[in-house]
Design an enzyme around this catalytic site. Sequence first.
Site, mmCIF file in Angstrom:
data_model
loop_
_atom_site.group_PDB
_atom_site.id
_atom_site.type_symbol
_atom_site.label_atom_id
_atom_site.label_comp_id
_atom_site.label_asym_id
_atom_site.label_seq_id
_atom_site.Cartn_x
_atom_site.Cartn_y
_atom_site.Cartn_z
ATOM 1 N NE ARG A 76 -2.747 4.727 8.029
ATOM 2 C CZ ARG A 76 -3.453 5.850 8.534
ATOM 3 N NH1 ARG A 76 -4.295 5.581 9.547
ATOM 4 N NH2 ARG A 76 -3.350 6.952 7.898
ATOM 5 C CE1 TYR A 216 -0.840 0.079 2.083
ATOM 6 C CE2 TYR A 216 -1.826 0.548 4.340
ATOM 7 C CZ TYR A 216 -1.210 0.786 3.005
ATOM 8 O OH TYR A 216 -0.742 2.037 3.047
ATOM 9 N N GLY A 218 0.452 -0.536 6.559
ATOM 10 C CA GLY A 218 -0.207 0.320 7.746
ATOM 11 C C GLY A 218 -0.936 -0.659 8.577
ATOM 12 C CE LYS A 225 1.644 6.182 9.785
ATOM 13 N NZ LYS A 225 2.451 7.151 9.842
ATOM 14 C CG HIS A 245 2.127 11.338 12.480
ATOM 15 N ND1 HIS A 245 1.030 11.772 11.502
ATOM 16 C CD2 HIS A 245 2.732 10.439 11.570
ATOM 17 C CE1 HIS A 245 1.134 11.399 10.393
ATOM 18 N NE2 HIS A 245 1.968 10.598 10.215
ATOM 19 C CB SER A 267 -2.471 12.892 4.608
ATOM 20 O OG SER A 267 -3.793 13.238 5.008
ATOM 21 C CB CYS A 269 0.414 19.293 4.892
ATOM 22 S SG CYS A 269 -1.362 19.518 5.141
ATOM 23 C CG ASP A 294 5.502 8.539 9.055
ATOM 24 O OD1 ASP A 294 4.613 9.255 9.095
ATOM 25 O OD2 ASP A 294 5.131 7.441 9.533
ATOM 26 C CG ASN A 388 -2.401 4.347 0.465
ATOM 27 O OD1 ASN A 388 -1.399 5.442 0.639
ATOM 28 N ND2 ASN A 388 -2.455 3.369 0.967
ATOM 29 N NE ARG A 390 1.415 4.379 1.644
ATOM 30 C CZ ARG A 390 1.523 4.993 2.661
ATOM 31 N NH1 ARG A 390 2.742 5.592 3.219
ATOM 32 N NH2 ARG A 390 0.386 5.735 3.093
ATOM 33 N NE ARG A 421 -3.547 20.413 0.622
ATOM 34 C CZ ARG A 421 -2.898 20.574 -0.527
ATOM 35 N NH1 ARG A 421 -3.438 21.659 -1.217
ATOM 36 N NH2 ARG A 421 -1.924 20.060 -0.789
#
Length: 604
Positions: A76, A216, A218, A225, A245, A267, A269, A294, A388, A390, A421
């Site tokens: 993204r 791509y 995203g 999204k 989200h 992200s 976590c 998600d 990243n 997928r 986190r």
Amino acid sequence: MTTQTAVPTTTKHLSRWVDKMADLAQPDRVYWVNGTQAEYDRICGEMVDSGIFLRLNPELWPGCFYARSDPRDVARVEERTFICSFSKDAAGPTNNWEDPFVMRRKLKSLFRGSMRGRTMYVLPFSMGPVGSPMSKIGVQLTDSPYVVVNTRIMARIGDAVLREIEKNDVRVVPCMHSVGAPLEPGQQDVPWPCNDTKYIVHFPETREIWSYGSGYGGNALLGKKCFALRIASNIARDEGWMAEHMLIVGVESPTGEKTYVAAAFPSACGKTNFAMLIPPAGFDGWKVWTVGDDIAWMKPDAHGQLRAINPEAGFFGVAPGTSAKTNPNAMATLARNTIFTNVALTPEGGVWWEGMTDEPPAECLDWRGQLWTPEIAKLTGATAAHPNGRFTAPASQCPTIDPQWENPEGVPISAFIFGGRRSQTVPLVFQSFNWTSGVYLGATMGSETTAAAAGDVGKIRRDPMAMLPFCGYHMGDYFRHWIRMQRSLDIIPRIFQVNWFRKNSKGKFMWPGFGENMRVLKWVVDRVHGRALARETPIGWTPYYEDINWQGLTFSKERFEELQVVDKSAWREEVIDHEKLFIALHDRLPSEMIFERELLICRL
């Protein structure tokens, strides 16, 4: 001259819009996607023939395909993502904004002739089960067959959606997408066309999405999204529901009692692992069911109960780090009928990525198509898979998919969990005092950056409700919407915060995490049903040692108390850091957030 397959709809405003966009983009052909398996197989076969896809070994990975993107198009692009509301104030300081009239001129200039030499696919899709009162419909025009086949996994598409548009004359979110790589007569295509100029643009008031230059996921799968969060968050605010989200899980006890929980994690976590959690030793008879990993759309029903659907039909997951040890349910889900992008290709026609197995393959082709071996990795630091990389897999293949996951009325949400986190300060788990203090918890949620993220490692980045990149309007107004939602609810979900990542003085993680998180989840469920006690602290209600199920895990009371300690001096620093976020949102910040901060200061 553009040729077009037979138009399979009687909806004139839709067919007129398709004609108008075809005149702008000038594709060689317009094709209306019907959503059948035969069509999917044919398009995938065409992509294999053209070099976009590689068919994986059917004995190892049945029904699976492999793709490599252009190295310039792997993630993204937040800096090229815009919320073009009529006023800059409506977008807020956390979004990129440009005047919508200026942006429209710019986009029309870019899209003019952008699909020459290509097919424009007309892709009707439903976010949520077709016909559900909680679902929304979009139509994406795209010149990317990769987008078409991935969207078939991620959403409900085709003729059934068109019939729904015709039956109810529902409002459609128009989505315009081009990779921005027109072909001149005789010009050879490339496996992954894209453009260095990229725009991912949302027009909240008119509910439109325009995406240019990227293939791509995203940026190009506009139902994800772009629609399901940025545009849907605007619709939800206006209509009185929530687009979040969040993952959704159902926790079933041995007696058959099922409690649904929605959770928001930034992200890195443990979001996907939590969505597919497997109960550890000591939880015989307990089950955790997956509704979504998600996105959650949630709406109050006639009885004031908040009900949720997963608007997606698949998982667009990060492959590196996923393994039979960390997430066996995810590995079972992606074992067939899956599209892999930017991972490594093994000599026997399979895929591999870092963390998938203890031992890497002796050799493979990396995500760029170059030879990779463990020795090359040691010398150069090169990874076989892109960080990243997928997988796109059908949700229906998940072993723990909830029997109610496609219930058109949604599942009842009893609790929210926020979690970031944090190596210090934040305990393993605590419960907010009430709805507004819970909104404050989510609004001020922070997470430390990791080595893979931009910026300094360990720096705390505020990510309210894990929605910072995805809220399609002013974040202060978003907090206000959360606060107002309580008025439409007769059954108020409890709100909790968790932190799986607290460390001791030696820098070691204090909590084992993964499946052991079930112990925290059970306490959350027990609190919802009034079965567990709690201790009052300045930040919220924390569990007693005796209220956690420790069967099957050796964990002393002293270690637990250390994990749960609320250090007042550290929390004073935390409150000061909250103010940095509030200053940026000061003109739209709800007064309730100020009051909650003052109450927290008083309790400290």
